[in-house]
Write a protein that holds these residues in place. Structure first.
Motif, PDB file in Angstrom:
ATOM      1  N   PRO A 312     -14.797   5.527   3.618  1.00 50.10           N
ATOM      2  CA  PRO A 312     -13.557   5.438   3.577  1.00 50.10           C
ATOM      3  C   PRO A 312     -13.102   4.580   3.762  1.00 50.10           C
ATOM      4  N   ILE A 313     -13.584   3.647   3.697  1.00 51.60           N
ATOM      5  CA  ILE A 313     -12.465   2.238   3.769  1.00 51.60           C
ATOM      6  C   ILE A 313     -12.369   2.111   2.009  1.00 51.60           C
ATOM      7  N   MET A 314     -13.930   1.533   1.389  1.00 53.13           N
ATOM      8  CA  MET A 314     -13.830   1.619   0.083  1.00 53.13           C
ATOM      9  C   MET A 314     -12.890   2.303  -1.095  1.00 53.13           C
ATOM     10  N   ILE A 315     -13.025   3.471  -0.002  1.00 52.34           N
ATOM     11  CA  ILE A 315     -12.033   3.847  -1.419  1.00 52.34           C
ATOM     12  C   ILE A 315     -11.123   4.417  -1.124  1.00 52.34           C
ATOM     13  N   MET A 316     -10.474   3.740  -0.119  1.00 48.45           N
ATOM     14  CA  MET A 316      -8.545   3.628   0.493  1.00 48.45           C
ATOM     15  C   MET A 316      -8.076   1.490  -0.956  1.00 48.45           C
ATOM     16  N   LEU A 317      -9.450   1.443  -0.709  1.00 49.80           N
ATOM     17  CA  LEU A 317      -9.347  -0.728  -1.308  1.00 49.80           C
ATOM     18  C   LEU A 317      -8.786  -0.064  -2.948  1.00 49.80           C
ATOM     19  N   MET A 318      -9.923   0.823  -2.906  1.00 56.15           N
ATOM     20  CA  MET A 318      -9.907   1.400  -4.852  1.00 56.15           C
ATOM     21  C   MET A 318      -8.339   1.525  -4.947  1.00 56.15           C
ATOM     22  N   ALA A 319      -7.635   2.762  -4.276  1.00 61.81           N
ATOM     23  CA  ALA A 319      -6.912   3.222  -4.079  1.00 61.81           C
ATOM     24  C   ALA A 319      -5.732   2.768  -4.246  1.00 61.81           C
ATOM     25  N   SER A 320      -5.534   1.434  -3.866  1.00 56.25           N
ATOM     26  CA  SER A 320      -3.861   1.235  -2.599  1.00 56.25           C
ATOM     27  C   SER A 320      -4.465  -0.376  -4.272  1.00 56.25           C
ATOM     28  N   LEU A 321      -5.927  -0.330  -4.425  1.00 62.71           N
ATOM     29  CA  LEU A 321      -5.634  -0.883  -5.676  1.00 62.71           C
ATOM     30  C   LEU A 321      -5.118  -0.552  -6.854  1.00 62.71           C
ATOM     31  N   ILE A 322      -5.167   0.485  -7.456  1.00 66.77           N
ATOM     32  CA  ILE A 322      -4.598   1.922  -8.446  1.00 66.77           C
ATOM     33  C   ILE A 322      -3.391   2.459  -8.521  1.00 66.77           C
ATOM     34  N   PHE A 357      -4.187   7.555   4.929  1.00 69.76           N
ATOM     35  CA  PHE A 357      -3.884   8.099   3.103  1.00 69.76           C
ATOM     36  C   PHE A 357      -2.457   7.960   3.483  1.00 69.76           C
ATOM     37  N   ALA A 358      -1.249   8.682   3.759  1.00 63.63           N
ATOM     38  CA  ALA A 358      -0.118   8.441   2.905  1.00 63.63           C
ATOM     39  C   ALA A 358       0.666   7.565   3.514  1.00 63.63           C
ATOM     40  N   MET A 359       0.322   7.015   4.337  1.00 61.22           N
ATOM     41  CA  MET A 359       0.569   5.314   5.378  1.00 61.22           C
ATOM     42  C   MET A 359       0.759   4.894   3.803  1.00 61.22           C
ATOM     43  N   VAL A 360      -0.960   4.533   3.545  1.00 62.28           N
ATOM     44  CA  VAL A 360      -1.690   3.103   2.946  1.00 62.28           C
ATOM     45  C   VAL A 360      -0.454   3.463   1.525  1.00 62.28           C
ATOM     46  N   VAL A 361       0.100   4.529   1.029  1.00 63.62           N
ATOM     47  CA  VAL A 361       0.642   4.909   0.152  1.00 63.62           C
ATOM     48  C   VAL A 361       2.115   4.701   0.089  1.00 63.62           C
ATOM     49  N   ILE A 362       2.579   5.109   1.165  1.00 67.03           N
ATOM     50  CA  ILE A 362       4.292   4.443   1.748  1.00 67.03           C
ATOM     51  C   ILE A 362       3.928   3.312   1.798  1.00 67.03           C
ATOM     52  N   ILE A 363       3.419   2.368   2.183  1.00 66.81           N
ATOM     53  CA  ILE A 363       3.210   1.211   2.651  1.00 66.81           C
ATOM     54  C   ILE A 363       3.024   0.078   0.732  1.00 66.81           C
ATOM     55  N   VAL A 364       2.290   0.564  -0.161  1.00 70.85           N
ATOM     56  CA  VAL A 364       1.610   0.869  -0.843  1.00 70.85           C
ATOM     57  C   VAL A 364       3.387   0.541  -1.832  1.00 70.85           C
ATOM     58  N   TRP A 365       4.209   1.665  -2.026  1.00 74.17           N
ATOM     59  CA  TRP A 365       5.155   1.674  -2.525  1.00 74.17           C
ATOM     60  C   TRP A 365       6.035   0.557  -2.123  1.00 74.17           C
ATOM     61  N   GLY A 366       6.019   0.443  -0.775  1.00 77.91           N
ATOM     62  CA  GLY A 366       7.286  -0.402  -0.465  1.00 77.91           C
ATOM     63  C   GLY A 366       7.061  -2.159  -1.073  1.00 77.91           C
ATOM     64  N   ILE A 367       5.565  -2.683  -1.154  1.00 72.95           N
ATOM     65  CA  ILE A 367       4.921  -3.696  -1.852  1.00 72.95           C
ATOM     66  C   ILE A 367       5.643  -3.476  -3.297  1.00 72.95           C
ATOM     67  N   GLY A 368       5.069  -2.224  -3.533  1.00 68.74           N
ATOM     68  CA  GLY A 368       5.437  -1.823  -4.858  1.00 68.74           C
ATOM     69  C   GLY A 368       7.131  -2.572  -5.617  1.00 68.74           C
ATOM     70  N   VAL A 405      -0.241  -7.307   5.538  1.00 70.35           N
ATOM     71  CA  VAL A 405      -1.400  -7.138   6.672  1.00 70.35           C
ATOM     72  C   VAL A 405      -0.920  -5.513   7.092  1.00 70.35           C
ATOM     73  N   ALA A 406       0.187  -4.780   7.369  1.00 70.88           N
ATOM     74  CA  ALA A 406       0.163  -3.767   7.692  1.00 70.88           C
ATOM     75  C   ALA A 406      -0.849  -2.763   6.883  1.00 70.88           C
ATOM     76  N   LEU A 407      -0.854  -2.624   5.493  1.00 73.89           N
ATOM     77  CA  LEU A 407      -2.133  -2.198   4.723  1.00 73.89           C
ATOM     78  C   LEU A 407      -2.931  -2.187   4.954  1.00 73.89           C
ATOM     79  N   ILE A 408      -3.509  -3.210   5.075  1.00 70.50           N
ATOM     80  CA  ILE A 408      -5.238  -3.818   5.690  1.00 70.50           C
ATOM     81  C   ILE A 408      -4.872  -3.316   7.376  1.00 70.50           C
ATOM     82  N   GLY A 409      -4.036  -3.082   8.364  1.00 66.18           N
ATOM     83  CA  GLY A 409      -4.373  -3.471   9.680  1.00 66.18           C
ATOM     84  C   GLY A 409      -4.141  -1.014   8.989  1.00 66.18           C
ATOM     85  N   MET A 410      -4.099  -0.648   8.540  1.00 68.48           N
ATOM     86  CA  MET A 410      -3.820   0.179   8.336  1.00 68.48           C
ATOM     87  C   MET A 410      -5.388   1.462   7.804  1.00 68.48           C
TER      88      MET A 410
END
Length: 426
Positions: A312-322, A357-368, A405-410
């Motif tokens: 799961p960690i690898m999936i979320m890392l790749m998803a976060s990158l995309i 996963f929802a919070m990962v998406v929202i945090i990446v949205w914030g970064i964007g 940092v919040a994304l990595i922690g999540m």
């Protein structure tokens, strides 16, 4: 080949100045007509169904509530209250900026509304007191991202409508995460202010001033309490709470005696314009998502991910990158409506917590929102501060690091990051 060609056409249209909603819709319809035999009526049906959702009804209501807050004098009173708390410490105005963004994040639900409301007041004050315009713009822009993390959050409503996750659970999950990120922003603001030797306000803390500004801000402070209290107790749904927020905005405007008929019309006009913008993008992005499904693009893109289905960690890392790359190109609304549905089947097939996963998406949205070339948060604040984006980004990188940092922690420590949210959700 097809996904790359579609992306290339969309980017070309955007470079030519075509509005993003038209770029998405035209590309999707063209490929559906060329590569499938689907009737046009089905495409029109998808356009309608993209916005025909009860949870999405909360979006125009929260946008209207945010406009009412801006025109009713709430912003000034909330900022005065924040000033009475931390305005006298070094970097106090930057602290006030972040705290005001927390307040507005808990009222408006959108980053744009928060950055405009806070920025128009705080940026001129900070610049007058000797803060670098780039720092003022960066602090306001970073704080505006709290508007999508702290409920009520329009992006969370949008995510919930797409994923089927309870919007109330998303709201409750966002509270502690948003507050943790806000605390990280305060740390950044303090050390930057210390390094730049920004002024300390001469006026010491006054209990009398605190009490006075608190009483003045009570109607504004009650809005998030009513919204979140109603949702947590189950008295209202998130959509119904949005209607309550509009009512609170109207009542507060009359209490403060600042919401004139002309201002009410301006608030309605602003909310209609912003709602149309968001919902048109949602509708056309839905067609693009439908074209992905009809052309089998989702399966093509997700094929490589299946090799990591037990990680799961690898999936979320790749998803976060995309998602991050998508955030560099598209508005966050497009990123979520188009890209997130591609990942949801994979999330459901693995051990990934849907809220994680929802919070990962929202945090990446914030970064964007903070990262050029799109950087919707920075565009607003740099325009107010009259400073170029490069100077603001020099300071903003430190605020972005808090989000990273919040994304990595999540991703790596979900049990820690979601400890308090899970207590609230249960």
């Amino acid at each position: 080949m097809t996904p790359a060609l579609m992306l290339l056409i969309i980017l070309l249209m955007l470079a030519l100045g075509v509005p993003i909603a038209f770029a998405l819709g035209v590309t999707a319809v063209a490929f559906l007509l060329l590569l499938t035999d689907l009737p046009m009526s089905l495409i029109v049906q998808q356009l309608y169904q993209g916005t025909n959702s009860f949870p999405l009804l909360a979006i125009p209501l929260f946008i209207l509530a945010g406009s009412l807050m801006n025109y009713s004098g709430m912003s000034k009173r909330l900022i005065n209250f924040a000033l009475s708390i931390v305005g006298m410490v070094r970097g106090g105005l930057a602290f006030v900026n972040v705290i005001a963004s927390v307040f507005f994040g808990a009222i408006t639900g959108t980053a744009a509304a928060a950055s405009a409301a806070v920025g128009q007041i705080m940026i001129p004050i900070m610049n007058k007191k000797g803060y670098a315009p780039g720092f003022s713009a960066a602090t306001t822009s970073a704080g505006s991202s709290l508007g999508i993390l702290i409920p009520p959050s329009v992006p969370m409503i949008l995510y919930g409508s797409i994923s089927g996750i309870s919007v109330a659970n998303l709201f409750l999950t966002g509270i502690p995460i948003g507050l943790m990120i806000a605390f990280g922003y305060l740390i950044v603001a303090y050390f930057v202010s210390l390094k730049q030797d920004y002024v300390v306000e001469e006026q010491p803390f006054s209990l009398r001033n605190f009490y006075k500004t608190f009483l003045d801000a009570i109607p504004a402070l009650l809005v998030p309490a009513i919204i979140l209290g109603g949702i947590m107790t189950g008295v209202v749904t998130p959509t119904e709470s949005a209607a309550l927020a509009v009512l609170c905005g109207l009542v507060a405007g009359f209490i403060y005696k600042e919401l004139t008929f002309k201002k009410l019309m301006n608030a309605l006009e602003d909310s209609v314009r912003n709602t149309a913008l968001v919902m048109f993008i949602v509708a056309t992005a839905t067609i693009l998502g439908f074209s992905f499904s009809s052309l089998g693009i989702g399966q093509q893109m997700m094929g490589p991910f299946m090799a990591f289905s037990d990680n799961p960690i690898m999936i979320m890392l790749m998803a976060s990158l995309i998602l991050f790359i998508g955030g560099l190109i598209f508005d966050g609304t497009v990123m979520v409506v188009v890209l997130v549905p591609l990942f949801l089947p994979l999330v459901q097939a693995t051990a990934i917590d849907p809220l994680q996963f929802a919070m990962v998406v929202i945090i990446v949205w914030g970064i964007g929102q903070q990262t050029p070339p799109v950087a919707s948060g920075l565009y607003i604040t740099t325009a107010i501060a009259k400073v170029n984006m490069l100077k603001a980004s020099k300071y903003n990188i430190w605020y972005i690091s808090v989000l990273i940092v919040a994304l990595i922690g999540m991703i790596f420590y979900p049990d820690v990051m979601l400890y308090f949210p899970r207590l609230l959700v249960q």
